[in-house]
Design a protein around this motif. Structure first.
Motif, PDB file in Angstrom:
ATOM      1  N   GLY A  24      -4.399  -2.963   3.947  1.00  0.00           N
ATOM      2  CA  GLY A  24      -3.574  -2.339   4.653  1.00  0.00           C
ATOM      3  C   GLY A  24      -4.204  -0.621   4.511  1.00  0.00           C
ATOM      4  N   PHE A  25      -4.925  -0.097   3.466  1.00  0.00           N
ATOM      5  CA  PHE A  25      -5.452   1.140   3.934  1.00  0.00           C
ATOM      6  C   PHE A  25      -6.447   1.463   4.672  1.00  0.00           C
ATOM      7  N   ARG A  26      -6.656   2.270   5.330  1.00  0.00           N
ATOM      8  CA  ARG A  26      -7.341   2.248   6.278  1.00  0.00           C
ATOM      9  C   ARG A  26      -8.389   3.565   6.289  1.00  0.00           C
TER      10      ARG A  26
ATOM     11  N   GLN B 112       3.695   7.109   7.297  1.00  0.00           N
ATOM     12  CA  GLN B 112       2.244   7.143   6.894  1.00  0.00           C
ATOM     13  C   GLN B 112       1.978   7.292   5.599  1.00  0.00           C
ATOM     14  N   SER B 113       1.510   6.830   4.699  1.00  0.00           N
ATOM     15  CA  SER B 113       0.968   7.816   3.493  1.00  0.00           C
ATOM     16  C   SER B 113      -0.995   7.664   3.656  1.00  0.00           C
TER      17      SER B 113
ATOM     18  N   ALA C 287       0.938  -0.735  -0.409  1.00  0.00           N
ATOM     19  CA  ALA C 287      -0.281   0.155  -0.424  1.00  0.00           C
ATOM     20  C   ALA C 287       0.710   1.196  -0.004  1.00  0.00           C
ATOM     21  N   GLY C 288       1.623   0.942   0.486  1.00  0.00           N
ATOM     22  CA  GLY C 288       2.723   2.045   0.028  1.00  0.00           C
ATOM     23  C   GLY C 288       3.003   2.684  -0.766  1.00  0.00           C
TER      24      GLY C 288
ATOM     25  N   THR D 214      -5.314   5.980   4.680  1.00  0.00           N
ATOM     26  CA  THR D 214      -4.159   6.199   5.074  1.00  0.00           C
ATOM     27  C   THR D 214      -3.939   4.997   5.271  1.00  0.00           C
ATOM     28  N   PHE D 215      -2.339   4.474   4.851  1.00  0.00           N
ATOM     29  CA  PHE D 215      -2.156   3.406   5.265  1.00  0.00           C
ATOM     30  C   PHE D 215      -0.497   3.522   6.348  1.00  0.00           C
ATOM     31  N   ASP D 216      -0.074   2.543   7.204  1.00  0.00           N
ATOM     32  CA  ASP D 216       1.058   3.306   8.517  1.00  0.00           C
ATOM     33  C   ASP D 216       1.965   2.031   8.103  1.00  0.00           C
ATOM     34  N   ASP D 217       2.457   2.437   8.343  1.00  0.00           N
ATOM     35  CA  ASP D 217       3.821   1.498   7.672  1.00  0.00           C
ATOM     36  C   ASP D 217       4.596   0.988   9.364  1.00  0.00           C
TER      37      ASP D 217
ATOM     38  N   SER E 145       0.564   3.885  -3.044  1.00  0.00           N
ATOM     39  CA  SER E 145      -0.099   5.380  -2.584  1.00  0.00           C
ATOM     40  C   SER E 145       0.739   6.230  -3.490  1.00  0.00           C
TER      41      SER E 145
END
Length: 336
Positions: A267-269, A295-296, A234-235, A286-289, A238
């Protein structure tokens, strides 16, 4: 500097820019340093926290500091210095308020619903040889103090007209300094004491664009998955969604297909309703890595599905790394 995911994406053999010639930077590192009034910078020096260093290579500067999103319309003054002109001091970037901050739900169902209901954008009824984009960017490059704690960069505004063969014009204007937190702003203001301030508005840089083969834009899901590098997560997706919208005037069918592809990426929220940096209403995912403390953030127009903004943030502490705001996109036969 970059997380492994971003590095793989940027340096992958599939990267279409891997053989592109690197042009000299529009603004030299020396000029950037002088304009900020800094006495110390980091340039390729190893630090305990590599995401806080500035690396100069092949005439370009690339930085990953950390990130926060910002809810401050363009042109407003900094809130913490009454009576002081904003242009002299620069802006402190403040976080966007997410509708769903704690325990956000998975984004897939909501993103699919958006894909099903989007309407035409203004440019869907336009024609013209050139794709026009008006963007504002902060975070490339970022200047960092010697201790790695304080950061500053100049925002830049770009207007770009590009034909299908890659030719056209780009106009770039360097704007005010911006800071990821109040401590950074205070630090760089102290460094400016006793130094002459830059005056006037810098002349815009007008750059003719050379011929370049632009890959035709498709609404086919398999082609979009490849173009958005979803295999890297997901990162990466994005980042490549932002690249897609900065390069193309994306038609409605492709906008819907992009959303459906993202809905299937784990993974996207869903963050719900937000106000973007230009004061526009949007909806965000958002996506939290967590592995790379990043965060993206993607902000979409709730009516047309267009991308309004892309941001990269650090999670601890929450601080800005970079932002891109797409202020306008259109088709035209005229070049500015």
């Amino acid at each position: 500097m970059f997380g492994a995911e971003r590095t793989r994406t940027l340096l992958s053999p599939a990267d279409p820019a891997r053989t592109a010639a690197v042009e000299p930077p529009l603004v030299s590192a020396r000029e950037l340093i002088d304009r900020a009034g800094a006495t110390e910078t980091v340039a390729g020096r190893r630090r305990a926290h590599p995401t806080r260093r500035l690396v100069l290579t092949a005439g370009t500067l690339a930085v990953a500091a950390g990130a926060v999103t910002v809810l401050q319309p363009f042109g407003e003054g900094a809130p913490d210095t009454p009576g002081e002109p904003a242009a002299a001091a620069g802006l402190v970037l403040v976080p966007v308020a997410y509708q769903f901050d704690a325990d956000p739900p998975a984004a897939g169902p909501q993103v699919r619903m958006l894909a099903d209901k989007i309407k035409d954008a203004a440019y869907d009824h336009q024609s013209g040889r050139y794709m026009y984009h008006h963007t504002k960017v902060w975070g490339d490059p970022v200047m960092t103090s010697a201790d790695g704690r304080h950061h500053v960069a100049f925002a830049s505004e770009t207007k770009l007209w590009q034909a299908a063969d890659g030719t056209g014009n780009q106009i770039r204007i360097q704007l005010e300094p911006q800071y990821p937190d109040q401590e950074s702003r205070d630090y760089w203001q102290r460094e400016r004491v006793g130094r002459p301030a830059a005056t006037g508005t810098p002349a815009p840089d007008v750059i003719p664009l050379p011929p370049e083969e632009l890959r035709p834009l498709s609404a086919d899901p398999s082609e979009l998955r490849e173009q958005l590098k979803v295999e890297y997560g997901a990162g990466a997706a994005s980042k490549w969604v932002s690249t897609l919208y900065e390069r193309y005037v994306v038609p409605r069918a492709t906008r819907a297909a992009v959303l459906r592809v993202l809905a299937d990426v784990p993974g996207f929220r869903w963050r719900g309703q937000v106000t973007d940096r230009a004061g526009r209403n949007g909806i965000a995912v958002t996506f939290d890595d967590r592995e790379h403390d990043q965060q993206s953030l993607l902000v979409f127009d709730p009516k047309t599905g267009e991308l309004l903004a892309y941001e990269l943030l650090t999670l601890s502490p929450v601080r800005i790394s970079s932002y891109t705001v797409i202020l306008d996109a259109a088709r035209t036969d005229r070049v500015g």
